[in-house]
Design a protein around this motif. Structure first.
Motif, PDB file in Angstrom:
ATOM      1  N   ASP A 154       0.779  -1.114  -0.050  1.00  0.00           N
ATOM      2  CA  ASP A 154      -0.166  -0.103  -0.114  1.00  0.00           C
ATOM      3  C   ASP A 154       0.870   1.407  -0.129  1.00  0.00           C
ATOM      4  O   ASP A 154       0.553   2.355   0.521  1.00  0.00           O
ATOM      5  N   TYR A 155       2.034   1.167  -0.477  1.00  0.00           N
ATOM      6  CA  TYR A 155       3.023   2.463  -0.517  1.00  0.00           C
ATOM      7  C   TYR A 155       2.474   3.278  -1.572  1.00  0.00           C
ATOM      8  O   TYR A 155       1.779   3.077  -2.726  1.00  0.00           O
ATOM      9  N   ARG A 156       2.282   4.612  -1.060  1.00  0.00           N
ATOM     10  CA  ARG A 156       1.833   5.657  -2.178  1.00  0.00           C
ATOM     11  C   ARG A 156       2.867   6.838  -1.682  1.00  0.00           C
ATOM     12  O   ARG A 156       3.482   7.329  -0.791  1.00  0.00           O
ATOM     13  N   PRO A 157       3.601   7.430  -3.058  1.00  0.00           N
ATOM     14  CA  PRO A 157       4.456   8.729  -3.011  1.00  0.00           C
ATOM     15  C   PRO A 157       3.849   9.740  -2.066  1.00  0.00           C
ATOM     16  O   PRO A 157       2.553  10.106  -2.085  1.00  0.00           O
ATOM     17  N   SER A 158       4.759  10.452  -1.225  1.00  0.00           N
ATOM     18  CA  SER A 158       4.326  11.480  -0.313  1.00  0.00           C
ATOM     19  C   SER A 158       5.148  12.734  -0.681  1.00  0.00           C
ATOM     20  O   SER A 158       6.329  12.276  -0.832  1.00  0.00           O
ATOM     21  N   PRO A 159       4.551  13.815  -0.571  1.00  0.00           N
ATOM     22  CA  PRO A 159       5.378  15.271  -0.638  1.00  0.00           C
ATOM     23  C   PRO A 159       6.304  15.442   0.803  1.00  0.00           C
ATOM     24  O   PRO A 159       7.519  16.057   0.510  1.00  0.00           O
ATOM     25  N   ASP A 160       6.158  14.503   1.430  1.00  0.00           N
ATOM     26  CA  ASP A 160       6.923  14.618   2.750  1.00  0.00           C
ATOM     27  C   ASP A 160       8.282  13.878   2.634  1.00  0.00           C
ATOM     28  O   ASP A 160       9.184  13.913   3.125  1.00  0.00           O
TER      29      ASP A 160
ATOM     30  N   GLU B  16      11.637  12.596   0.116  1.00  0.00           N
ATOM     31  CA  GLU B  16      12.709  13.189  -0.928  1.00  0.00           C
ATOM     32  C   GLU B  16      11.860  12.952  -2.419  1.00  0.00           C
ATOM     33  O   GLU B  16      11.557  11.934  -2.690  1.00  0.00           O
ATOM     34  N   PHE B  17      12.080  14.000  -3.176  1.00  0.00           N
ATOM     35  CA  PHE B  17      11.337  13.930  -4.409  1.00  0.00           C
ATOM     36  C   PHE B  17      12.089  12.738  -5.332  1.00  0.00           C
ATOM     37  O   PHE B  17      13.513  12.925  -5.428  1.00  0.00           O
ATOM     38  N   MET B  18      11.524  11.865  -6.023  1.00  0.00           N
ATOM     39  CA  MET B  18      12.128  10.847  -6.758  1.00  0.00           C
ATOM     40  C   MET B  18      13.186  10.024  -6.139  1.00  0.00           C
ATOM     41  O   MET B  18      14.373   9.424  -6.703  1.00  0.00           O
ATOM     42  N   ASN B  19      12.940   9.653  -4.730  1.00  0.00           N
ATOM     43  CA  ASN B  19      13.845   8.573  -4.070  1.00  0.00           C
ATOM     44  C   ASN B  19      13.546   7.265  -4.490  1.00  0.00           C
ATOM     45  O   ASN B  19      12.690   7.065  -5.487  1.00  0.00           O
ATOM     46  N   PRO B  20      14.280   6.474  -4.317  1.00  0.00           N
ATOM     47  CA  PRO B  20      14.147   5.001  -5.141  1.00  0.00           C
ATOM     48  C   PRO B  20      12.740   4.481  -4.913  1.00  0.00           C
ATOM     49  O   PRO B  20      12.311   3.702  -5.576  1.00  0.00           O
ATOM     50  N   LEU B  21      12.222   4.758  -3.787  1.00  0.00           N
ATOM     51  CA  LEU B  21      10.760   4.002  -3.502  1.00  0.00           C
ATOM     52  C   LEU B  21       9.710   4.704  -4.561  1.00  0.00           C
ATOM     53  O   LEU B  21       9.141   3.923  -5.107  1.00  0.00           O
ATOM     54  N   GLN B  22       9.914   5.992  -4.627  1.00  0.00           N
ATOM     55  CA  GLN B  22       9.169   6.626  -5.680  1.00  0.00           C
ATOM     56  C   GLN B  22       9.112   6.193  -7.125  1.00  0.00           C
ATOM     57  O   GLN B  22       8.429   6.018  -7.832  1.00  0.00           O
ATOM     58  N   LEU B  23      10.604   6.058  -7.397  1.00  0.00           N
ATOM     59  CA  LEU B  23      10.937   5.719  -8.798  1.00  0.00           C
ATOM     60  C   LEU B  23      10.395   4.419  -9.085  1.00  0.00           C
ATOM     61  O   LEU B  23       9.771   3.768 -10.030  1.00  0.00           O
ATOM     62  N   GLU B  24      10.485   3.184  -8.129  1.00  0.00           N
ATOM     63  CA  GLU B  24      10.060   1.887  -7.927  1.00  0.00           C
ATOM     64  C   GLU B  24       8.447   1.953  -8.322  1.00  0.00           C
ATOM     65  O   GLU B  24       7.900   1.377  -8.706  1.00  0.00           O
TER      66      GLU B  24
END
Length: 154
Positions: free
Chosen positions: A24-30, A32-40
């Motif tokens: 249930d991961y969702r990118p958050s503005p809190d 770092e932008f385009m960190n490895p989790l967001q990219l994945e």
């Protein structure tokens, strides 16, 4: 359409990632932008979208190959041909969409994903959620569309 279908069969599979997303991961503005989790996260969304489009295209192709138009009534045949014409136009748009998905996946690999190609500014997470293939911020896209309209009106 065959070339679209072949892209996955020719080994175009999602690469194995060293990053495992929490459930249930969702990118958050809190974060770092385009960190490895967001990219994945966006990589997986793009791959799932591409896979869905390819499956739909494969289904359309199978129906086209197995069910030729044999409507005895001319009105029924015309209606069926119109339906297939619309379906094929949809598939053509999706073929173009796949190339945009592939471009977004390349941008992820090259470290350029999530940044506006015009200004270099981060594209909002909300925009990327809504349109993971976005290449411009909303503001840059609006300027681009205004310029296109002005060019068309000339």
């Amino acid at each position: 359409m065959a070339s679209v279908l072949n892209s996955e069969k020719d080994g175009d599979k999602p690469p194995k990632s060293a990053v495992t997303l929490p459930p249930d991961y969702r990118p958050s503005p809190d974060e770092e932008f385009m960190n490895p989790l967001q990219l994945e996260y966006f990589r997986q969304r793009l791959w799932a979208w591409k896979k869905e489009i390819l499956a739909e295209a494969e289904g359309t192709l199978a129906v086209l190959q197995n069910e030729p138009l044999r409507e005895p009534d001319l009105n029924d045949r015309a209606s069926s041909e119109t339906d297939w014409s619309i379906e094929l136009r949809t598939r053509d748009r999706q073929r173009k969409l796949i190339s945009k998905i592939d471009a977004a996946l390349r941008r992820i690999d090259e470290g350029e994903y999530g940044y506006c190609e015009v200004t270099g500014e981060p594209i909002s997470l909300g925009r990327l959620e809504a349109r993971p293939i976005a290449t411009m911020t909303v503001e840059a896209q609006e300027r681009h569309e205004r310029q296109e309209k002005i060019s068309r009106d000339d």
